[in-house]
Design an enzyme around this catalytic site. Structure first.
Site, PDB file in Angstrom:
ATOM      1  N   ALA A 116       0.758  -1.250   0.000  1.00  0.00           N
ATOM      2  CA  ALA A 116       0.000   0.000   0.000  1.00  0.00           C
ATOM      3  C   ALA A 116       0.792   1.304   0.000  1.00  0.00           C
ATOM      4  O   ALA A 116       0.306   2.320  -0.492  1.00  0.00           O
ATOM      5  CB  ALA A 116      -0.954   0.015   1.185  1.00  0.00           C
ATOM      6  N   CYS A 163       4.431  -0.824 -12.433  1.00  0.00           N
ATOM      7  CA  CYS A 163       4.788   0.358 -13.223  1.00  0.00           C
ATOM      8  C   CYS A 163       5.989   0.000 -14.094  1.00  0.00           C
ATOM      9  O   CYS A 163       6.943   0.747 -14.185  1.00  0.00           O
ATOM     10  CB  CYS A 163       5.034   1.572 -12.341  1.00  0.00           C
ATOM     11  SG  CYS A 163       6.263   1.338 -11.072  1.00  0.00           S
ATOM     12  N   ASP A 173      -0.608  -4.073  -6.092  1.00  0.00           N
ATOM     13  CA  ASP A 173       0.233  -3.093  -6.808  1.00  0.00           C
ATOM     14  C   ASP A 173       1.667  -3.390  -6.374  1.00  0.00           C
ATOM     15  O   ASP A 173       2.199  -2.752  -5.479  1.00  0.00           O
ATOM     16  CB  ASP A 173      -0.205  -1.685  -6.396  1.00  0.00           C
ATOM     17  CG  ASP A 173       0.502  -0.602  -7.179  1.00  0.00           C
ATOM     18  OD1 ASP A 173       0.997  -0.876  -8.282  1.00  0.00           O
ATOM     19  OD2 ASP A 173       0.562   0.541  -6.678  1.00  0.00           O
ATOM     20  N   GLU A 179       1.464  -2.860   4.292  1.00  0.00           N
ATOM     21  CA  GLU A 179       2.789  -2.504   3.768  1.00  0.00           C
ATOM     22  C   GLU A 179       3.834  -3.320   4.542  1.00  0.00           C
ATOM     23  O   GLU A 179       3.830  -3.337   5.761  1.00  0.00           O
ATOM     24  CB  GLU A 179       3.034  -1.001   3.939  1.00  0.00           C
ATOM     25  CG  GLU A 179       4.460  -0.535   3.757  1.00  0.00           C
ATOM     26  CD  GLU A 179       5.071  -0.871   2.397  1.00  0.00           C
ATOM     27  OE1 GLU A 179       4.414  -0.697   1.363  1.00  0.00           O
ATOM     28  OE2 GLU A 179       6.237  -1.336   2.393  1.00  0.00           O
TER      29      GLU A 179
HETATM   30  C1  LIG Z   1       4.457  -0.148  -6.162  1.00  0.00           C
HETATM   31  S1  LIG Z   1       4.632   0.217  -4.496  1.00  0.00           S
HETATM   32  C2  LIG Z   1       2.960   0.518  -4.004  1.00  0.00           C
HETATM   33  C3  LIG Z   1       2.465   1.900  -4.357  1.00  0.00           C
HETATM   34  C4  LIG Z   1       1.124   2.202  -3.721  1.00  0.00           C
HETATM   35  N1  LIG Z   1       0.144   1.181  -4.066  1.00  0.00           N
HETATM   36  C5  LIG Z   1       0.591   3.552  -4.142  1.00  0.00           C
HETATM   37  O1  LIG Z   1      -0.163   3.636  -5.122  1.00  0.00           O
HETATM   38  O2  LIG Z   1       0.901   4.540  -3.463  1.00  0.00           O
HETATM   39  C6  LIG Z   1       4.869  -1.374  -3.798  1.00  0.00           C
HETATM   40  C7  LIG Z   1       4.922  -1.379  -2.288  1.00  0.00           C
HETATM   41  O3  LIG Z   1       4.974  -2.752  -1.860  1.00  0.00           O
HETATM   42  C8  LIG Z   1       5.811  -2.832  -0.735  1.00  0.00           C
HETATM   43  N2  LIG Z   1       6.227  -4.253  -0.614  1.00  0.00           N
HETATM   44  C9  LIG Z   1       7.342  -4.832  -1.121  1.00  0.00           C
HETATM   45  N3  LIG Z   1       7.340  -6.154  -0.826  1.00  0.00           N
HETATM   46  C10 LIG Z   1       6.203  -6.402  -0.140  1.00  0.00           C
HETATM   47  C11 LIG Z   1       5.633  -7.573   0.437  1.00  0.00           C
HETATM   48  N4  LIG Z   1       6.242  -8.764   0.376  1.00  0.00           N
HETATM   49  N5  LIG Z   1       4.444  -7.460   1.074  1.00  0.00           N
HETATM   50  C12 LIG Z   1       3.798  -6.271   1.157  1.00  0.00           C
HETATM   51  N6  LIG Z   1       4.296  -5.110   0.628  1.00  0.00           N
HETATM   52  C13 LIG Z   1       5.480  -5.189  -0.013  1.00  0.00           C
HETATM   53  C14 LIG Z   1       6.921  -1.854  -1.053  1.00  0.00           C
HETATM   54  O4  LIG Z   1       7.611  -1.472   0.113  1.00  0.00           O
HETATM   55  C15 LIG Z   1       6.150  -0.707  -1.691  1.00  0.00           C
HETATM   56  O5  LIG Z   1       5.752   0.212  -0.717  1.00  0.00           O
END
Ligand SMILES: C[S@@+](CC[C@H](N)C(=O)[O-])C[C@H]1O[C@@H](n2cnc3c(N)ncnc32)[C@H](O)[C@@H]1O
Length: 316
Positions: A124, A244, A191, A147
């Site tokens: 998130a 992205c 995401d 997150e």
């Molecule tokens: C693409 S970003 C999300 C952007 C967010 N959805 C937004 O629109 O503001 C992906 C996020 O997933 C988190 N992340 C990475 N590995 C993860 C995991 N195993 N479980 C949950 N979150 C994770 C990252 O730290 C990052 O904050």
């Protein structure tokens, strides 16, 4: 989804000076893609209905900031030159507007969230899409914003508080094996972390597009997160898988790891004025499940935006 995809006969003989040339066979104009990715990204803001009447907010934004231009495909949202700093505007400080990349902004509406639903945002932070999800629920029902990394929780909470979101629970867990109350959700957004090629136009866009070992490892994370998203949604519910990045390894390949008996990939219906290419059927000799064509890939040069990939999966 329009048919802005290259002919299978398209070839590229120019020197490999950009990692984006690997996409010459799946994009209509790789030179235009490379050129677009080397220009700064216009900034985009939208009016927040949780902090007032959007018509009044719109009037204030347009009166106070003459450089803004209405988005052609979304009401009460504006683009402006990259030199603008909307994060310093009083409307931003008051939570009346939020800044978000245009290519990412259209994804959440594709999930079809309804007021009162139970929604999970599996990855998130910093909460741009969580805020959109909460608005789509009418700030009713419940959103769980998860997150994994503790250092990214403050930014998520800050944005949700500033924007007036009151129906959202923040959790700090690994999205793999995630469970909440042992109750399935109506909708889940995945995401996922990715190589971020589509953010190259941002001032601090972080790309890992030339590191194949890293990519092999992140693909496993993405597959695990999509499986977790599907394990958390009710039968008949929907999951939105987004990145992205352009890489088929992180998009169609990940979708292809899901059995057709678990979920169907449904067509994406884009808003008028926004162009996307369909998911591709094959990549480097690998053939994907037929319904990956229903996914949508935004190339920066088609809309003067960043890049994005979205697939909508219906749990069977
Ligand atoms: C693409 S970003 C999300 C952007 C967010 N959805 C937004 O629109 O503001 C992906 C996020 O997933 C988190 N992340 C990475 N590995 C993860 C995991 N195993 N479980 C949950 N979150 C994770 C990252 O730290 C990052 O904050």
């Amino acid at each position: 989804v329009s048919d802005l995809v290259a002919s299978p006969l398209s070839t590229d003989t120019s020197p490999p000076d950009s990692p984006l040339r690997r996409y010459a066979g799946i994009v209509d104009d790789v030179e235009a893609l490379i050129a677009s990715c080397s220009t700064p990204l216009p900034r985009v803001v939208w009016a927040n209905p949780l902090r007032g009447d959007v018509g009044e907010i719109a009037a204030r934004v347009e009166a106070n900031h003459p450089s803004v231009e209405r988005l052609r495909w979304l009401e009460n949202a504006w683009r402006m030159p990259p030199s603008e700093r909307p994060g310093n505007w009083v409307e931003f400080k008051l939570g009346q507007i939020h800044a978000q990349e245009e290519a990412a902004l259209w994804a959440v509406p594709m999930l079809g969230v309804l007021p009162g639903e139970r929604v999970l945002d599996l990855c998130a932070s910093p909460g741009n899409k969580t805020a959109q999800l909460a608005i789509a629920t009418g700030n009713t029902g419940m959103v769980v914003a998860n997150e994994r990394y503790g250092v990214r929780i403050d930014a998520l909470r800050f944005n949700l508080d500033r924007l007036g979101v009151t129906n959202t629970v923040v959790t700090n867990r690994d999205g793999h094996g995630f469970r909440y109350d042992n109750e399935p959700f109506d909708r889940v957004l995945a995401d996922v972390p990715c190589s971020c090629e589509g953010t190259a136009r941002k001032p601090h866009g972080n790309r890992r597009d030339d590191d194949s070992a890293w990519r092999a490892q992140i693909v496993q994370v993405q597959v695990g997160l999509l499986r977790s998203a599907l394990a958390n949604v009710r039968r008949g519910g929907t999951v939105l898988y987004c990145t992205c990045t352009f890489a088929p390894e992180e998009n169609e390949f990940v979708l292809n790891s899901i059995s057709t008996e678990i979920a169907q990939i449904e067509p994406i219906v884009l808003p008028d004025g926004l162009h996307a290419a369909p998911g591709i059927p094959t990549w480097e000799g690998r053939e994907f499940r037929a319904d990956v064509k229903n996914a949508a890939r935004i190339w920066p040069h088609h809309n003067d935006t960043g890049g994005f990939f979205v697939a909508r999966l219906r749990r069977i």
